[in-house]
Design a protein around this motif. Structure first.
Motif, mmCIF file in Angstrom:
data_model
loop_
_atom_site.group_PDB
_atom_site.id
_atom_site.type_symbol
_atom_site.label_atom_id
_atom_site.label_comp_id
_atom_site.label_asym_id
_atom_site.label_seq_id
_atom_site.Cartn_x
_atom_site.Cartn_y
_atom_site.Cartn_z
ATOM 1 N N PHE A 1 0.834 -1.190 0.000
ATOM 2 C CA PHE A 1 0.000 0.000 0.000
ATOM 3 C C PHE A 1 0.875 1.249 0.000
ATOM 4 O O PHE A 1 1.954 1.266 0.589
ATOM 5 N N CYS A 2 0.401 2.304 -0.679
ATOM 6 C CA CYS A 2 1.146 3.559 -0.799
ATOM 7 C C CYS A 2 0.326 4.710 -0.240
ATOM 8 O O CYS A 2 -0.879 4.792 -0.466
ATOM 9 N N LEU B 1 3.475 14.219 -0.890
ATOM 10 C CA LEU B 1 4.757 13.581 -0.576
ATOM 11 C C LEU B 1 4.821 12.149 -1.092
ATOM 12 O O LEU B 1 5.824 11.728 -1.639
ATOM 13 N N ALA B 2 3.756 11.408 -0.897
ATOM 14 C CA ALA B 2 3.644 10.030 -1.372
ATOM 15 C C ALA B 2 4.907 9.229 -1.112
ATOM 16 O O ALA B 2 5.390 8.514 -1.954
ATOM 17 N N ALA B 3 5.456 9.379 0.069
ATOM 18 C CA ALA B 3 6.713 8.715 0.380
ATOM 19 C C ALA B 3 6.528 7.412 1.148
ATOM 20 O O ALA B 3 7.332 6.509 1.023
ATOM 21 N N ALA B 4 5.481 7.326 1.952
ATOM 22 C CA ALA B 4 5.313 6.153 2.798
ATOM 23 C C ALA B 4 4.660 5.012 2.028
ATOM 24 O O ALA B 4 3.805 5.216 1.171
ATOM 25 N N SER B 5 5.094 3.821 2.344
ATOM 26 C CA SER B 5 4.458 2.622 1.801
ATOM 27 C C SER B 5 4.677 1.495 2.794
ATOM 28 O O SER B 5 5.546 1.570 3.657
ATOM 29 N N GLY B 6 3.856 0.467 2.690
ATOM 30 C CA GLY B 6 3.988 -0.663 3.603
ATOM 31 C C GLY B 6 3.043 -1.778 3.236
ATOM 32 O O GLY B 6 2.251 -1.662 2.294
#
Length: 92
Positions: free
Chosen positions: A64-65, A70-75
């Motif tokens: 998942f994003c 910023l759209a920097a985090a994902s996991g």
């Protein structure tokens, strides 16, 4: 190495002593920002690999994003209702 929208790429590139740097970025929302950051900082020795680094090549990895500017985090867990599911091919 994970790209982190170019921050790490620029640090590594400046210490790469002219060698080619390969930057792996799986988050499709971050790839355009990464390429923009590299261009704005005139980084020419970084190759962006639009895949997830793994021990096995060719398998699909679902994650998942974080959306937004910023759209920097994902996991691997959806942390918010607005997070976007994505899949990317792995490379070893």
């Amino acid at each position: 190495m994970m790209a982190l929208i170019g921050g790490m790429d620029i640090v590594v590139r400046r210490n790469a002593f002219g060698r080619q740097v390969h930057s792996f970025e799986a988050n499709p929302l971050s790839i355009a920002k990464l390429k923009c950051s590299l261009a704005a900082n005139e980084v020419g020795n970084v190759t962006v690999v639009e895949r997830a680094a793994d021990t096995v090549s060719g398998r699909m990895l679902d994650f998942f994003c974080e959306p937004g500017p910023l759209a920097a985090a994902s996991g691997f867990e959806k942390r918010g209702d607005d997070w976007v599911q994505s899949s990317v091919e792995t490379i070893s």
